[in-house]
Each structure stands twice: as structure tokens, then as C-alpha cells.
Write an enzyme that holds these catalytic residues in place. Structure first.
Site, short mmCIF file in Angstrom:
data_model
loop_
_atom_site.label_atom_id
_atom_site.label_comp_id
_atom_site.label_asym_id
_atom_site.label_seq_id
_atom_site.Cartn_x
_atom_site.Cartn_y
_atom_site.Cartn_z
CG HIS A 339 -1.98 1.14 0.97
ND1 HIS A 339 -3.00 1.09 0.43
CD2 HIS A 339 -1.83 2.26 1.64
CE1 HIS A 339 -3.83 2.23 0.37
NE2 HIS A 339 -2.93 2.96 1.07
CB ALA A 340 1.11 4.34 -2.33
CD GLU A 371 1.76 7.78 -1.29
OE1 GLU A 371 2.36 8.12 -0.44
OE2 GLU A 371 0.43 7.36 -1.34
CG HIS A 374 1.82 12.15 1.77
ND1 HIS A 374 0.93 12.97 2.58
CD2 HIS A 374 0.92 11.43 1.39
CE1 HIS A 374 -0.37 12.20 2.70
NE2 HIS A 374 -0.34 11.34 1.78
CD GLU A 398 -3.37 11.45 3.29
OE1 GLU A 398 -3.26 11.13 2.26
OE2 GLU A 398 -2.95 11.15 4.38
CG HIS A 501 -6.54 3.31 4.89
ND1 HIS A 501 -6.57 2.66 3.75
CD2 HIS A 501 -5.75 4.29 4.85
CE1 HIS A 501 -5.74 3.38 2.87
NE2 HIS A 501 -5.42 4.29 3.42
O1 X8Z Z 1 -4.14 5.40 1.36
C1 X8Z Z 1 -4.17 6.22 0.43
C2 X8Z Z 1 -2.81 6.90 -0.24
C3 X8Z Z 1 -1.79 6.59 1.00
S1 X8Z Z 1 -1.72 8.06 2.08
C4 X8Z Z 1 -2.23 5.78 -1.39
N1 X8Z Z 1 -5.16 6.73 -0.21
C5 X8Z Z 1 -6.47 6.32 0.35
C6 X8Z Z 1 -6.77 4.58 -0.12
O2 X8Z Z 1 -6.22 4.31 -1.01
O3 X8Z Z 1 -7.67 4.26 0.40
C7 X8Z Z 1 -5.50 7.92 -1.09
C8 X8Z Z 1 -6.88 7.86 -1.46
C9 X8Z Z 1 -7.54 7.14 -0.53
ZN ZN Z 2 -1.80 10.00 1.48
#
Ligand code: X8Z
Ligand code: ZN
Length: 602
Positions: A339-340, A371, A374, A398, A501
Site C-alpha cells: 500500500h503506497a 505520494e 506528502h 492528503e 487502513h
Molecule cells: O491510502 C491512500 C494513499 C496513501 S496515504 C495511497 N489513499 C486512500 C486509499 O487508498 O484508500 C489515497 C486515497 C484514499
Molecule cells: Zn496519502
């Protein structure tokens, strides 16, 4: 024990012994404490970050043991620091010192009580959950195994409902074994939050927004009320179009849409089904995936193009170590958390990195900008004291890269030689197509980013029993997104665990805020550079004035309440959905026409 820790320990004893006014802590002691805090943060922070970097980049038994141990000790020390910070609660301090102390008190996401055993147990659970997600795979038979990327390849592009369903349910198997650990973690986290003076985790999480947590929750809901009609119009149109393709048995017109046919594992962004929901007379839309493949861009080149956007706004180049130490491709020989993410390992020594298993497609091209948003935020506030080195609020952090994504317009793509002037003119002639593409990510994300923490709050607040956990997840998805599970979920399902998450404990309201803020930033910057066309055609690429405005806001870090940071940049203190509605106004009009005669709602 090193000098800094000894200091903290003695200080804690000293404060703990205070009995009368003469021994009340002084403003000077508060300053000394903050100076010492700064020293510890700068010396120990980078080592701890490196331990976490290793544990996410090389998921092995040993890397997890080390990370859990560091996490325990770091958290216990943080709790001790919070306790000391609280001893200055009743004395008069300079505003900035007061803010710094408050930030030390509320900087936790999942705090244990100040108890070695519980802190240890919590760290182990948290490390395990993250690793379960990172190493997650499901085998249908012994030699038919899929990890997330393999499942996503199917979900993102297949149009076969059976194949989609198999991939969709397969990935959700990884959530099941997380449930008990997750609940135990919440239990310890609630105890820890109470010890810190909060009513529980929900209160702690929502207390970070420079306003009472109840007011914040109301503000967030109010903004959604403004966006809701736009989302519902989009949902109605998408459902009708998918019904034409898949028929009534897969997409019934009077029900929420099934989650497996929307082109994304979590149905959180529907851009991958753009071609199914928007018919074009001629093929005028820009296909970035195709361009990336045709140009044979490497992963590094994709990142360089995104960096170049920031440089065009006057930002400083990324340090050499960024290129040496970041992870851009999925390693074949080991498990990593794909996950990025963006890492601020050591600000003083400019050690900033991203970690991402980049795929050569449009979605990841956009995520790279996210990314780097950030990373450039980290760079912009690197001169501030450590405690202020964060976003004005987490939503601001974000929103930066997402703001730039709104500037990936036909004009911009023409400037960087991705498309010809003719293709650019053609694309601009069909604004609805451009807006539809954006909306399938930007608008679709709004109810999703809102419902996720609503589920989590209900769990934190103990409102759900074991059997209700998964059902409530789907109740909220239905209520907010008009989406349902494509099949009955088994009683041991824990579908939230299949979203990074949740096991990764990353608060999600930040993305909701970002979804809204990015349009507020965009509209304001476009106005200030004198752009007077439709907002979806405005690109801030190459505009130093826009860059300066953005940078001066970013460089405040979290030294001021977010409302002030917002005002400094856009002359408005309020979170508002108006800019987003302005941006999508032509699409909304078009959707309303398309939906005439359709029975919308679910
Ligand atoms: O988790 C992220 C980023 C890293 S902060 C890739 N995002 C959320 C997701 O992937 O669920 C960006 C959009 C929403
Ligand atoms: Zn992010």
C-alpha cells in the site's frame, strides 16, 4: 539510559511530587521540556522510522519483533511525555508553547495505558495486523493462489461477473482472522485514551481538529449534505449504464449496486469502468494508461514526471537519497506492505522516501502525485520544530498531491508532450467526458471516505456486538454509497479487515477532508492566477505564483490551527463543498438530464 531519557524520567518524578504553589511548574520549565523533546525527537525519531521502514519493506519474523519492540518503547515514552506536558496545563504560556504541549498530549492514534505489559501486547497486535495485510493471499486450491495485486488485476479490468465475484470474495478471506485481534486492540486503545483524559478512541481521534470533537463531526456531516445530490445523481447514472451491460440479474435497478463490478477492490473509485458508463461519439477521451505504455515509461520516469510538476511550481528538487532509498516496484523475493506511503525518515538529513509497488497505469500515475504531495509537504516544513512538522490537519497532508492531479488537464498533457495539440483540443471539446473521469474518483470517494470512520467510531464506542460488526459495515456502505455486498457474507466475515487502513490503523476522515479541500485549493489558486475558464480546464502547472501560495501554507506545518492555514491560502476559514460543486456543475446538469425518467435512489 541515555541523557535525554534520564532527563525525562527525573522531570516526571519532580512534577509528580509537586504539592504546593511554590513547586508549580514554570513557563521556563515548559520551554526546557520542549527543547529536550525536540532533541529526543531529532535523535531517536530517525532510528524508529528506520525500524518501521524495515518491518514494512522486509516482512519477516525478526523485522516484526524489532518493530513491535521499538513501537512499545516509543509509545511508552510518548505517554510519559504527554503526562509531563499535561502538568503545564494550568500555567500561563506563550501561545506557541501551549500549542506544542497540546500536540504532544494528543498525538496518539492507538495509545495503550501507561503499562508495560499492555503496551507490549498492543504493539504486537498492531504489528501483526499490518503484516497480515501485507502478506495477505488466498489460495482457492493449492496451486491457485492470489495476493492483492493479482486480485486487483482482475477486479480492475475483468468484465465477467463470475470472475469478478471470485476475486472479490477471495481477497475478503484475509479479513477473517483479523477480527479478534482487532477487537482486543480497540479495547486496549480505549483504555489508553481514557487514561489520557479522553472519553475513548473516537474522542481522541476527533479531538485533533482545533475544534470540539462534536462540532467537527457536525461540520463533516453538513458538508456531505451539500455533496450528496451530486453523488446520488452519479450513482443513478452509473447503475443505469451497468444495468444495460450486465442486466437485471447482476445490477437490479431498484437496489444498491453490487460492489464487485465497479472496477476497484473496495469500490472506492470507479475510474476503471469509465468506458462502461460514458459513451463517446468518437474516442475523444485521454487514456493515460495507454500513453504510459506507448511511451514505455519506467516506474522511475513516472515519478520524475510527477516531481517535475512540483519543480515547475518552484519547489526544491528531491534529494538524491529519495531516488536511492525509495521503493518503486514490488520485489519478487520478499513480502512488503505494497500500500503506497510516503516516509519522513529524517528531516534534518533530508531522508524522504516513498514506498509503492507502482503499476504502469493511470491510477498509479495519480497515486504517485499523491505520494509526492506528502514528500513536498515534509520538505516545506522541515525548518520548523519537530512537533510542528505535520499537516495543518491530516486532511491537508492528503490534499496536496490530489490538488496537483486536478491540474492534469489536456493543456498540461500537451505541454509535457503526452498528447498532440489536436488531441488536446478534441478532449477539451468534450468537457463532460473529462469531468466524468474525474468524478468517478473524486465524487465517488466522498461517501466512502465518510462512512469508513463512521464504522470505526461505532466499533470504538462499543456500539456493535461481535455479530453486528460486518453487517454494520454493509449497512453504512448501503446508506452512504448505495452499494451492497454481491453475495451474503458469512457469519465469520470481517470485510473491513480487507481494507489496508483498518489493520493499518490509519484514520480515514483525512481523505474525506482532502476530497473536499483539494477543490477549495484548486478554485482559489485558479482564481488568483487569473484563470477564467471552466475549473476543470485550469492547470497550475508552471505557475510560480500558485506555487508560492501553496508553499507558504505548507511551510506553516501544524504551527497554527488549520482554519488559519486555510485562510492564509484561500481567504476562507471554513471547510466547504461549494468549490467541488462549482467544479462539477456542468456534469451535474448533464447527469440530471440523463437521469430524467430513471428511478434514482436505493
Ligand atoms: O491510502 C491512500 C494513499 C496513501 S496515504 C495511497 N489513499 C486512500 C486509499 O487508498 O484508500 C489515497 C486515497 C484514499
Ligand atoms: Zn496519502
Amino acid at each position: 539510559m541515555n541523557r535525554a531519557i534520564t532527563f525525562l524520567f527525573l522531570f516526571a518524578v519532580l512534577i509528580g511530587c509537586t504539592t504546593d504553589d511554590q513547586q508549580r511548574p514554570t513557563a521556563e520549565q515548559a520551554k526546557d521540556f520542549l527543547t529536550e523533546y525536540q532533541k529526543i525527537a531529532t535523535t531517536e525519531g530517525p532510528v524508529i522510522s528506520s525500524a518501521f521502514w524495515i518491518s514494512s519493506n522486509f516482512i519477516t519474523h525478526d523485522s516484526q519483533v524489532v518493530a513491535a519492540d521499538y513501537s512499545k518503547r516509543y509509545t511508552l515514552k510518548g505517554l510519559e511525555e504527554a503526562r509531563i506536558a499535561a502538568t503545564f496545563d494550568d500555567i500561563e504560556l506563550e501561545a506557541l508553547d501551549r500549542r506544542a504541549l497540546n500536540l504532544i498530549k494528543n498525538g496518539f492514534v492507538m495509545p495503550p495505558p501507561l503499562n508495560e505489559e499492555l503496551a507490549g501486547e498492543l504493539s504486537i497486535i498492531m504489528t501483526e495486523l499490518e503484516a497480515m495485510y501485507g502478506t495477505g493471499q488466498h489460495c482457492f486450491t493449492e496451486d491457485d493462489c492470489y495476493d492483492l495485486e493479482a486480485f486487483e488485476n482482475i477486479i480492475d479490468s475483468s468484465r465477467d461477473p463470475n470472475e469478478l465475484l471470485k476475486a472479490w470474495s477471495g481477497w475478503r478471506e484475509i479479513g477473517k482472522p483479523m477480527k479478534d485481534k482487532y477487537l482486543r486492540m480497540v479495547d486496549i486503545g480505549n483504555q489508553g485514551s481514557k487514561d489520557l483524559g479522553y472519553s475513548g478512541l473516537s474522542d481522541l481521534w476527533f479531538s485533533k481538529y482545533d475544534m470540539p470533537s462534536e462540532d467537527f463531526a457536525i461540520m463533516v456531516d453538513n458538508v456531505y449534505e451539500d455533496i450528496q445530490p451530486l453523488y446520488e445523481a452519479l450513482q443513478c447514472h452509473v447503475r443505469a449504464e451497468l444495468n444495460q451491460i450486465y442486466g437485471d440479474s447482476v445490477i437490479p435497478l431498484n437496489e444498491p449496486m453490487p460492489a464487485h463490478v465497479l472496477g476497484n477492490m473496495w469500490a472506492q473509485s470507479w475510474s476503471n469502468i469509465f468506458d462502461l458508463v460514458y459513451e463517446e461519439e468518437e474516442s475523444t477521451s485521454i487514456d493515460l494508461t495507454n500513453i504510459i505504455l506507448e511511451k514505455n515509461l519506467s516506474e522511475t520516469e513516472m515519478v520524475e514526471i510527477a516531481e517535475n510538476f512540483f519543480l515547475s511550481l518552484g519547489f526544491d528538487k528531491l534529494p538524491e537519497t529519495f531516488w536511492q532509498r525509495s521503493l518503486f516496484t514490488k520485489p519478487q523475493d520478499r513480502n512488503v506492505v505494497c500500500h503506497a506511503s510516503a516516509w519522513d525518515i529524517d528531516t534534518q538529513n533530508k531522508d524522504l522516501r516513498i514506498k509503492m509497488c507502482i503499476q504502469k497505469n493511470e491510477e498509479d500515475f495519480i497515486t504517485i502525485h499523491h505520494e509526492l504531495g506528502h514528500i513536498f509537504y515534509y520538505q516545506a516544513y522541515s525548518d520548523l520544530p519537530e512537533i510542528f512538522q505535520s499537516g495543518a490537519n491530516d486532511g491537508f497532508h492528503e490534499a496536496v498531491g490530489d490538488l496537483l492531479s486536478l491540474s492534469i488537464t489536456p493543456n498540461y498533457l500537451e505541454k509535457i508532450n503526452f498528447i498532440t495539440p489536436e488531441e488536446s483540443a478534441e478532449a477539451k471539446r468534450n468537457g463532460i467526458s473529462l469531468l466524468m473521469k474525474q468524478a468517478l474518483d473524486g465524487v465517488v470517494g466522498v461517501p466512502w471516505t465518510l462512512m469508513l470512520d463512521k464504522w470505526r467510531m461505532a466499533v470504538f464506542d462499543g456500539k456493535l456486538n461481535d455479530q453486528e460488526l460486518n453487517d454494520y459495515w454493509w449497512e453504512l456502505r448501503e446508506k452512504y454509497q448505495g452499494i451492497q455486498a454481491p453475495i451474503d457474507r458469512p457469519s465469520d466475515a470481517f470485510d473491513p479487515g480487507a481494507k489496508y487502513h483498518i489493520p493499518g490503523n490509519t484514520p480515514y476522515t483525512r481523505y474525506y477532508l482532502a476530497r473536499i479541500l483539494q477543490y477549495q485549493f484548486h478554485e482559489s489558486l485558479c482564481n488568483s492566477i487569473g484563470f477564467d475558464g471552466p475549473l476543470h480546464e485550469c492547470s497550475i502547472y508552471g505557475n510560480e505564483l500558485a506555487g508560492e501560495k501553496l508553499r507558504s501554507m505548507l511551510s506553516l506545518g501544524q504551527s497554527k490551527p488549520w482554519q488559519e492555514a486555510l485562510e492564509a491560502m484561500i481567504d476562507d476559514k471554513e471547510l466547504s463543498g461549494k468549490a467541488m460543486l462549482n467544479y462539477y456543475a456542468p456534469l451535474k446538469q448533464w447527469l440530471d438530464q440523463e437521469n430524467e425518467g430513471r428511478a434514482c435512489g436505493w
